[in-house]
Design a protein around this motif. Structure first.
Motif, short mmCIF file in Angstrom:
data_model
loop_
_atom_site.label_atom_id
_atom_site.label_comp_id
_atom_site.label_asym_id
_atom_site.label_seq_id
_atom_site.Cartn_x
_atom_site.Cartn_y
_atom_site.Cartn_z
N ILE A 2 0.84 -1.20 0.00
CA ILE A 2 0.00 0.00 0.00
C ILE A 2 0.87 1.24 0.00
O ILE A 2 0.61 2.20 -0.74
CB ILE A 2 -0.96 -0.02 1.21
CG1 ILE A 2 -1.95 -1.16 1.05
CG2 ILE A 2 -1.69 1.31 1.34
CD1 ILE A 2 -2.78 -1.41 2.28
N GLN A 3 1.91 1.24 0.81
CA GLN A 3 2.82 2.38 0.87
C GLN A 3 3.53 2.58 -0.47
O GLN A 3 3.68 3.71 -0.94
CB GLN A 3 3.83 2.17 1.97
CG GLN A 3 4.79 3.33 2.13
CD GLN A 3 5.80 3.08 3.23
OE1 GLN A 3 5.81 2.03 3.86
NE2 GLN A 3 6.67 4.03 3.45
N ALA A 4 3.94 1.51 -1.12
CA ALA A 4 4.63 1.62 -2.39
C ALA A 4 3.71 2.16 -3.49
O ALA A 4 4.12 2.97 -4.32
CB ALA A 4 5.19 0.26 -2.81
N PHE A 10 2.78 9.50 -6.20
CA PHE A 10 2.99 10.85 -5.68
C PHE A 10 3.51 11.82 -6.73
O PHE A 10 3.06 12.96 -6.82
CB PHE A 10 3.95 10.81 -4.49
CG PHE A 10 4.34 12.16 -3.99
CD1 PHE A 10 3.44 12.91 -3.26
CD2 PHE A 10 5.57 12.70 -4.29
CE1 PHE A 10 3.78 14.17 -2.81
CE2 PHE A 10 5.92 13.96 -3.85
CZ PHE A 10 5.01 14.69 -3.10
N ILE A 11 4.43 11.38 -7.56
CA ILE A 11 5.04 12.28 -8.56
C ILE A 11 3.99 12.75 -9.55
O ILE A 11 3.85 13.95 -9.80
CB ILE A 11 6.21 11.57 -9.27
CG1 ILE A 11 7.30 11.21 -8.27
CG2 ILE A 11 6.78 12.44 -10.38
CD1 ILE A 11 8.35 10.28 -8.82
N ALA A 12 3.25 11.82 -10.10
CA ALA A 12 2.23 12.19 -11.09
C ALA A 12 1.14 13.04 -10.46
O ALA A 12 0.70 14.04 -11.04
CB ALA A 12 1.65 10.94 -11.71
N LEU A 64 9.42 9.30 9.88
CA LEU A 64 9.55 10.04 8.62
C LEU A 64 8.24 10.00 7.82
O LEU A 64 7.90 10.96 7.14
CB LEU A 64 10.69 9.48 7.79
CG LEU A 64 12.09 9.65 8.36
CD1 LEU A 64 13.11 8.95 7.49
CD2 LEU A 64 12.42 11.12 8.48
N MET A 65 7.51 8.91 7.93
CA MET A 65 6.26 8.80 7.20
C MET A 65 5.18 9.72 7.78
O MET A 65 4.24 10.07 7.08
CB MET A 65 5.75 7.36 7.21
CG MET A 65 6.65 6.40 6.46
SD MET A 65 7.01 6.94 4.77
CE MET A 65 5.39 6.98 4.07
N SER A 66 5.34 10.15 9.03
CA SER A 66 4.37 11.07 9.60
C SER A 66 4.45 12.46 8.95
O SER A 66 3.54 13.26 9.11
CB SER A 66 4.57 11.18 11.11
OG SER A 66 5.81 11.77 11.40
N MET A 67 5.52 12.72 8.21
CA MET A 67 5.63 14.00 7.50
C MET A 67 4.57 14.13 6.43
O MET A 67 4.23 15.24 6.01
CB MET A 67 7.02 14.16 6.90
CG MET A 67 8.07 14.41 7.95
SD MET A 67 9.78 14.52 7.39
CE MET A 67 9.72 14.91 5.71
N SER A 68 3.99 13.03 5.97
CA SER A 68 2.93 13.11 4.97
C SER A 68 1.69 13.79 5.53
O SER A 68 0.94 14.42 4.79
CB SER A 68 2.58 11.72 4.45
OG SER A 68 2.11 10.91 5.51
#
Length: 95
Positions: A2-4, A10-12, A64-68
């Protein structure tokens, strides 16, 4: 997995969001910043992840993922409402 899948889109999605909601003068700067951050992130991300893992263990990578969450709040507060060209597409791209 799911994370991948979220990370790969994200880029698109960031470029689509920029093109749809920002006016042309701000759009050029935003697309430049997106490209610069993606370039830096691909090089510095591995180093930063290795530093966090070595210093505080693999559990610290989830911090680091909490930065989202902060990114989402920034999008809500700073992206203007409405489309840049003042009209909505009649048929969505992914019908």
């Amino acid at each position: 997995m799911i994370q991948a899948s979220g990370g790969s889109s994200f880029i698109a999605l960031s470029m689509i969001l920029t093109n749809q909601f920002l006016a042309l003068p701000k759009r050029n700067l935003a697309l430049t910043l997106i490209g610069a951050c993606l370039s830096l992130g691909s090089g510095i991300g591995f180093l930063l992840g290795g530093f966090f893992t070595h210093s505080w263990g693999w559990h610290s990578l989830f911090l680091l993922m909490s930065m989202s969450i902060f990114t989402l709040l920034g999008i809500i507060w700073f992206v203007p409402s409405g489309y840049a060209n003042q009209k909505k597409l009649t048929q969505p791209f992914d019908f």
